[in-house]
Design an enzyme around this catalytic site. Structure first.
Site, PDB file in Angstrom:
ATOM      1  N   SER A 127       0.844  -1.196   0.000  1.00  0.00           N
ATOM      2  CA  SER A 127       0.000   0.000   0.000  1.00  0.00           C
ATOM      3  C   SER A 127       0.876   1.241   0.000  1.00  0.00           C
ATOM      4  O   SER A 127       2.108   1.163   0.009  1.00  0.00           O
ATOM      5  CB  SER A 127      -0.913   0.012   1.232  1.00  0.00           C
ATOM      6  OG  SER A 127      -0.152   0.262   2.407  1.00  0.00           O
ATOM      7  N   SER A 169       0.905   3.618   2.430  1.00  0.00           N
ATOM      8  CA  SER A 169       0.921   4.262   3.745  1.00  0.00           C
ATOM      9  C   SER A 169       2.307   4.762   4.145  1.00  0.00           C
ATOM     10  O   SER A 169       2.417   5.576   5.053  1.00  0.00           O
ATOM     11  CB  SER A 169       0.396   3.301   4.814  1.00  0.00           C
ATOM     12  OG  SER A 169       1.308   2.243   5.040  1.00  0.00           O
ATOM     13  N   LYS A 208       5.687   0.428   9.531  1.00  0.00           N
ATOM     14  CA  LYS A 208       5.532   1.843   9.889  1.00  0.00           C
ATOM     15  C   LYS A 208       6.871   2.349  10.430  1.00  0.00           C
ATOM     16  O   LYS A 208       7.802   1.594  10.656  1.00  0.00           O
ATOM     17  CB  LYS A 208       4.446   2.035  10.960  1.00  0.00           C
ATOM     18  CG  LYS A 208       3.081   1.461  10.613  1.00  0.00           C
ATOM     19  CD  LYS A 208       2.400   2.183   9.479  1.00  0.00           C
ATOM     20  CE  LYS A 208       1.059   1.529   9.141  1.00  0.00           C
ATOM     21  NZ  LYS A 208       0.438   2.116   7.931  1.00  0.00           N
ATOM     22  N   SER A 240      -2.767   6.565   6.491  1.00  0.00           N
ATOM     23  CA  SER A 240      -2.071   5.513   7.218  1.00  0.00           C
ATOM     24  C   SER A 240      -2.860   5.128   8.462  1.00  0.00           C
ATOM     25  O   SER A 240      -3.173   5.978   9.296  1.00  0.00           O
ATOM     26  CB  SER A 240      -0.662   5.981   7.621  1.00  0.00           C
ATOM     27  OG  SER A 240      -0.030   5.015   8.444  1.00  0.00           O
TER      28      SER A 240
END
Length: 311
Positions: free
Chosen positions: A89, A91, A146, A259
């Site tokens: 993705s 994010s 992340k 996100s």
């Protein structure tokens, strides 16, 4: 899926290794004994066809002996050294793009067994600014990636698209890791451009965020409201403030308005950490337009300029 694959690799390694070991200790000596008797009764050296007829090696043993070294090497490398992941993705844009294939350093945050993921050897802990892969706390079957912005004991505030950090300090400390103790440190940002990335028709602003000892780029959408009503509400704090518990971390995506991260679901426990993202080894571009005859999952090019270390 990655967890199931790890278990499958371990089972294949253990299974093929046991078959090889049992054959070596129990059945191979019996075959050798039969061959010795046959050789003693013969005046000539037995050829391969005769040996295969007198003492045939079972196919399952032959296959186990051939795959065990390869499977064992893959299991060790993937479980304890590096594991490949695909970015699914946007994010983590602009740092990581959909279609990037990365290597994750598995030993960065401790060596863990590949099945139960219990920590065997301590090797280190996340540093502020690390890009970490971890098991999603709300569904550990899913791997998330992340950036670690909050360490245990930190006070984090994210307000009006601005990050503030009040670090955990020991008594007598005036500064820790480049942050002033006893106050909320505003993390400075500088505008890079306003026209490189879009979210639908809306232009995203690319900024360089200056975490202590780490500079990295983020994306902000100035045209959308912050979804503070969806933020994780930690007892005893305001809705856009969090105190990172001991043994946990606060993680955010670099694409701040796109996100699902610690702002929405809370903290990353240490036991959920998988490793640190360190290298992009392949990057595909998926630029199939609506009129393309190719499916959307077919790459249209390779982004060679993206290959290298991850910042």
């Amino acid at each position: 899926m990655a967890g199931y694959f790890s278990i499958l690799l371990v089972l294949l390694t253990v299974g093929s290794g046991l078959i090889w070991l049992i054959d070596h200790l129990v059945y191979a000596p019996k075959r050798q004994a039969r061959l010795a008797i046959a050789q003693g009764a013969s005046d000539t050296q037995l050829d391969d066809d005769v040996i295969a007829e007198i003492a045939p090696e079972p196919a399952i043993v032959e296959n186990a002996k051939s795959i065990f070294p390869m499977i064992a090497a893959i299991t060790i490398f993937r479980s304890f050294i590096f594991e490949p992941f695909q970015i699914p993705s946007g994010s983590m844009m602009p740092t990581l793009l959909d279609g990037d294939f990365i290597l994750v350093e598995k030993y960065a945050y401790g060596i863990k067994d590949p099945v139960w993921r219990s920590k065997l050897i301590e090797t280190g802990t996340p540093e502020r600014g690390d890009i970490a892969v971890f098991k999603f706390p709300l569904d550990e079957r899913i791997d998330f990636i992340k950036r670690i912005v909050g360490l245990p004991g930190d006070h984090i505030v994210y307000r009006n698209r601005q990050l503030y950090i009040k670090p955990k300090c020991d008594e007598g400390q005036s500064e820790v890791n480049g942050l002033t103790c006893g106050e909320y440190n505003k993390i400075d940002v500088d505008i890079v451009n306003r026209d490189e990335f879009k979210q639908g028709p809306m232009q995203l602003v690319r900024l360089t965020e200056h975490l202590p000892n780490v500079e990295h780029d983020i994306l902000i959408n100035p045209e959308v409201l912050e979804l503070t009503d969806r933020y994780y509400q930690q007892p005893g704090t305001r809705r856009d403030e969090w105190v990172v518990p001991e043994g946990s971390y606060f993680a955010m995506g670099d694409n701040r308005n796109n996100s699902q991260d610690s702002r929405m679901w809370g903290f990353v426990p240490d036991e959920n950490l998988v490793g640190r993202a360190v290298f992009i080894w392949l990057s595909f571009d998926f630029d199939n337009g609506p009129d393309s005859i190719l499916p959307g999952w077919v790459p249209t090019g390779v982004r060679f300029e993206r290959l290298g270390s991850i910042q």
